[in-house]
Design a protein around this motif. Sequence first.
Motif, PDB file in Angstrom:
ATOM      1  N   ALA A  43      10.016  10.203 -66.588  1.00 25.72           N
ATOM      2  CA  ALA A  43       9.948  11.579 -67.108  1.00 25.72           C
ATOM      3  C   ALA A  43      10.808  11.707 -68.361  1.00 25.72           C
ATOM      4  O   ALA A  43      10.429  12.397 -69.318  1.00 25.72           O
ATOM      5  CB  ALA A  43      10.381  12.582 -66.049  1.00 25.72           C
TER       6      ALA A  43
ATOM      7  N   TRP B 216       4.245  16.688 -61.995  1.00 26.93           N
ATOM      8  CA  TRP B 216       4.252  15.282 -62.395  1.00 26.93           C
ATOM      9  C   TRP B 216       3.522  14.450 -61.348  1.00 26.93           C
ATOM     10  O   TRP B 216       3.685  14.679 -60.147  1.00 26.93           O
ATOM     11  CB  TRP B 216       5.683  14.773 -62.493  1.00 26.93           C
TER      12      TRP B 216
ATOM     13  N   GLY C  72       2.308  14.486 -66.678  1.00 21.95           N
ATOM     14  CA  GLY C  72       2.734  15.815 -66.270  1.00 21.95           C
ATOM     15  C   GLY C  72       1.950  16.899 -66.970  1.00 21.95           C
ATOM     16  O   GLY C  72       1.448  16.706 -68.077  1.00 21.95           O
TER      17      GLY C  72
END
Length: 147
Positions: A68, A123, A103
């Motif tokens: 991420a 996500w 995401g």
Amino acid sequence: MVEWFDDLKVGMRFKSESKTVSREEILRFANEFDPQPFHIDDEAAKDTILQGLAASGWHTAAISMRLALTAKPFGPHPLFGAGVDELRWMVPVRPGDTLHLEGEVTELIPSKTKPQGIARVKWTAFNQNGEAVYTFNPIAIVPRRPA
């Protein structure tokens, strides 16, 4: 480019870099944090519902957090969170799997009292076969553009 909460729009999408997970990484993480037979012993893992050695779900979560960061959904700002909803492990992560994260912004809530907002990004981590292995929906705190 996204730099502030104000730059985000519902429906925006992000994609991370990829990460190949090695057997050694699976064993190292599991031995330290989740030493269950299906994470540390090939033979014992065969006789479980996982039917073979698999990464700890918490290892998959840690990898996903790292991925991420590479997607930079909030530009230069850190990924501060107030919690996580809808965390699910769907498919075991095996040695040699290559994961990436995708995401989508699902909700944006500006604060009425602070110079920030809550951004919800759903996500999903996928393996090299396109199978979803893990999903999570953090409650992210993102700063607003200074006045």
